[in-house]
Design a protein around this motif. Structure first.
Motif, short mmCIF file in Angstrom:
data_model
loop_
_atom_site.label_atom_id
_atom_site.label_comp_id
_atom_site.label_asym_id
_atom_site.label_seq_id
_atom_site.Cartn_x
_atom_site.Cartn_y
_atom_site.Cartn_z
N ASN A 46 -42.73 16.70 -23.05
CA ASN A 46 -44.04 16.98 -22.46
C ASN A 46 -43.84 17.71 -21.13
O ASN A 46 -43.29 17.15 -20.19
N PRO A 47 -44.25 18.98 -21.03
CA PRO A 47 -44.01 19.71 -19.78
C PRO A 47 -44.93 19.27 -18.65
O PRO A 47 -44.70 19.61 -17.50
N LYS A 48 -45.97 18.54 -18.99
CA LYS A 48 -46.94 18.15 -17.96
C LYS A 48 -46.43 16.96 -17.15
O LYS A 48 -45.51 16.26 -17.55
N ILE A 102 -33.86 9.99 -21.70
CA ILE A 102 -35.28 10.23 -21.39
C ILE A 102 -35.61 11.70 -21.08
O ILE A 102 -36.51 12.27 -21.69
N PRO A 103 -34.87 12.37 -20.16
CA PRO A 103 -35.27 13.74 -19.83
C PRO A 103 -35.15 14.70 -21.00
O PRO A 103 -35.83 15.73 -21.02
N TYR A 104 -34.30 14.37 -21.96
CA TYR A 104 -34.07 15.30 -23.06
C TYR A 104 -34.99 15.05 -24.24
O TYR A 104 -35.19 15.94 -25.07
N ALA A 160 -45.41 8.11 -22.64
CA ALA A 160 -44.14 7.97 -21.92
C ALA A 160 -44.24 6.84 -20.90
O ALA A 160 -43.36 5.98 -20.81
N ASN A 186 -44.99 16.95 -14.25
CA ASN A 186 -43.69 17.20 -13.61
C ASN A 186 -43.89 17.31 -12.11
O ASN A 186 -44.42 18.29 -11.62
N LEU A 228 -31.96 5.44 -21.24
CA LEU A 228 -32.35 5.99 -19.93
C LEU A 228 -31.80 7.40 -19.77
O LEU A 228 -32.50 8.30 -19.30
N LEU A 229 -30.53 7.59 -20.18
CA LEU A 229 -29.92 8.91 -20.07
C LEU A 229 -30.67 9.93 -20.92
O LEU A 229 -30.77 11.11 -20.57
N THR A 281 -43.27 9.95 -11.21
CA THR A 281 -43.65 11.29 -10.77
C THR A 281 -43.10 12.37 -11.71
O THR A 281 -43.23 13.55 -11.45
N GLY A 282 -42.51 11.92 -12.83
CA GLY A 282 -41.98 12.90 -13.79
C GLY A 282 -40.89 13.76 -13.19
O GLY A 282 -40.67 14.90 -13.61
N PHE A 333 -42.19 3.28 -21.11
CA PHE A 333 -41.26 2.97 -20.01
C PHE A 333 -41.70 1.70 -19.28
O PHE A 333 -40.88 0.83 -18.97
N TYR A 349 -37.80 13.63 -13.43
CA TYR A 349 -36.60 13.85 -14.23
C TYR A 349 -36.76 15.09 -15.12
O TYR A 349 -35.84 15.46 -15.83
N LYS A 350 -37.95 15.70 -15.06
CA LYS A 350 -38.18 16.85 -15.94
C LYS A 350 -37.51 18.10 -15.36
O LYS A 350 -37.02 18.09 -14.23
N VAL A 364 -28.76 1.93 -21.43
CA VAL A 364 -28.18 3.03 -20.64
C VAL A 364 -28.34 4.35 -21.39
O VAL A 364 -28.79 5.36 -20.81
N ASP A 413 -38.17 13.60 -23.77
CA ASP A 413 -39.55 13.75 -23.32
C ASP A 413 -39.81 15.23 -23.11
O ASP A 413 -39.46 15.80 -22.08
#
Lengths: 294, 257
Positions: free
Chosen positions: A142-144, A136-138, A157, A146, A133-134, B133-134, A161, B136-137, A130, A140
């Motif tokens: 990588n700005p690509k 992950i967004p912080y 990534a 999205n 998973l929480l 699809t990313g 995953f 969560y960014k 948990v 990762d």
């Protein structure tokens, strides 16, 4: 009846068969779209959805929502007419079924009990799933990738995953449902379950392999060194690798993100490592302490 | 004899009809927008959405299907509650009654059970789609977190429902599941370091979950209340936030390069 047919047609297991079909279908669809977009990206073309126009919610979206709702309702109704929910004997604390299985979505965790003690398999690892998973967004950064399917732009990534989701979560569930019989022993689908079957599989601890009692002080120290060096080595190794190969990534990550990523990663990888140790080398514990065993 | 348009015209000018629908629908831009924000259920949606939102290939409709499954489970669950007593003397017989006495009782229970399995499956696939699809960014990091909690609550909702029929399957599944609680470090009586806190089977985390040292009447009542009241309420609140943030974060994610 063929035991395989018997197992997959058990009412509750039909859900798992449906899950396997759905997950496989959507996995293939996702990766096909990712590869398709990767080709567009490589050619410098806009990806799917990039030049989207706006459409009215009423009716295009409302219409498709209604259609999906009807299809799902029809599907569930057919499923409910065709298959009856099981009801076993009334609860009886004096008769323990063998095997006693948790609900199917927790069978991956129950499978971990073969490799880890309950405080790890049932409490620490699920909590870390948990937390992971929480996070992950912080972690990762990588700005690509999205807002569109892609594999090429976020290989690591997606690989990490997918390994966690398909192998450590879903595959272990499938194993728990279809391949575990009485005594949590492994049964191939064509094998009959045998309640009298006993497998003599003398497991050892890591230090007993080299002739040192794992419950003695030297065994304790060696175990601590092995676990400690896995943790410390695992935490350090990527640092030196990235420092040499991509220092800019390391700088962008920063210390907190780096520690979180690597800790979660080596914790996740400890699962397949312990599975191999247990299944191939019959090693149960690496480190025995008076309080807990690892 | 009146023609059909005349009849519809009459119906639509009727006072009752006008009080319900407030205005006529003429398929203009204004009316299509009004149809969405003038409707309490539809105004969850924006007036216009991006094309990807209406194509199956991008979202697979998985989030919406999960929500639909939840609504179905609430409806079938409420009806099931009419026929059910959460006591160990009655629970099992109530399920037997559903099977043999209650009209459509079997299909009602089947819909609830298979709907629950289905919801667990689609919520996991929804998470997979959002990951792939990313989505969560930035700016959707927080909503991913809400989604993770909704995933956990979906598991817990299903898990607490397992015990309610009070049969061997549920009893032992809950026994196996809650025994994990006993292994919690510090707070479970079998967990590491718990002896330093004087934790026994009668004051540990498993005792709190079951309302006793074993799965019994208290555990049945607790799982029933978690299942029918507490967890659905928490999930609904999280869903409010989840859907609200989908809108506030810009709707269905779009490619940002």
């Amino acid at each position: 009846m063929n035991p395989f047919i018997e197992i997959i047609t058990q009412p509750d297991n039909i859900a798992i068969v449906i899950m396997i079909i759905m997950v496989t279908f959507f996995m293939v669809w996702a990766f096909l779209q990712a590869l398709q977009n990767d080709k567009l990206l490589a050619a410098g073309l806009p990806v799917e959805g990039e030049n989207d126009k706006f459409v009215d919610t009423f009716k295009p979206l409302v219409r498709i929502e209604l259609i999906i709702a009807i299809v799902v309702m029809v599907g569930l109704t057919i499923w409910s007419i065709a298959v009856d929910a099981p009801l076993e004997e009334i609860a009886n604390p004096t008769i323990t079924p063998n095997p006693a299985k948790a609900p199917w979505y927790f069978l991956g965790l129950q499978e971990l009990l073969v490799y880890f003690d309950p405080w790890l398999a049932g409490v620490v690892l699920p909590s870390l799933i948990v937390v992971g998973l929480l996070a992950i967004p912080y972690i990762d950064i990588n700005p690509k990738g999205n807002g569109y399917y892609t594999f090429a732009e976020r290989k690591y990534a997606i690989l990490i995953f997918s390994f966690g989701f398909f192998v450590l979560w879903l595959l272990l569930i499938v194993i728990g449902v279809f391949f575990r019989g009485p005594g949590w022993l492994w049964y191939w689908p064509w094998q009959e379950w045998d309640h009298a079957r006993v497998v003599f599989e003398p497991t050892k601890d890591l230090t007993t392999v080299i002739g040192i009692d794992s419950r003695s002080l030297p065994g304790f120290i060696i175990g601590a060194l092995v676990v400690g060096s896995y943790l410390i080595g695992g935490m350090m190794a990527p640092y030196y690798y990235w420092k040499k190969n991509s220092p800019e990534l390391l700088a962008k990550l920063g210390i907190i993100r780096y520690v979180t990523i690597v800790f979660l990663f080596i914790t996740m990888m400890s699962i397949p490592i312990k599975m191999v140790l247990r299944l191939v080398f019959l090693i149960k514990y690496i480190w025995i302490t008076p309080w807990f065993n690892v | 004899m009146k023609s059909l348009p005349q009849i519809t015209d009459k119906v639509k000018k009727n006072l009752i009809w006008k009080s319900i629908f407030r205005r006529d629908y003429r398929n203009t831009v204004r009316d299509r927008a009004q149809a969405v924000f003038g409707n309490v259920f539809l105004h969850l949606h924006p007036v216009q959405v991006r094309e990807s939102a209406v194509k199956l290939r991008f979202t697979w409709g998985m989030g919406g299907i999960t929500f639909f499954a939840f609504i179905l489970l609430v409806i079938t669950g409420v009806v099931l509650m009419f026929y059910y007593h959460p006591t160990i003397d009655q629970a099992y017989n109530d399920i037997k009654d559903l099977e043999f006495q209650v009209p459509f009782g079997v299909i009602l229970r089947n819909l609830h059970r298979w709907g629950a399995h289905f919801m667990v499956i689609v919520v996991m696939i929804h998470m997979f789609r959002v990951f792939m699809t990313g989505s969560y960014k930035t700016p959707r990091q927080f909503n991913w977190g809400i989604g993770v909690f909704l995933l956990v609550f979906t598991f817990l909702l299903s898990f607490t429902g397992y015990l309610t029929p009070w049969d061997q399957l549920g009893f032992w599944a809950i026994t196996v599941g809650t025994n994990m609680g006993a292994a919690t470090p510090l707070l479970g009586y079998q967990g590491p370091f718990s002896e330093y806190l004087h934790i026994t089977p009668y004051n540990d985390i498993r005792f709190a979950l079951l309302g006793g040292a074993q799965v019994g009447g208290n555990a049945l009542l607790r799982s029933y209340i978690w299942h029918c009241v507490a967890l659905p309420l928490i999930s609904i609140i999280l869903m409010f936030v989840h859907f609200w943030r989908v809108r506030k974060d810009g709707g269905i994610s779009k490619p940002q390069k």
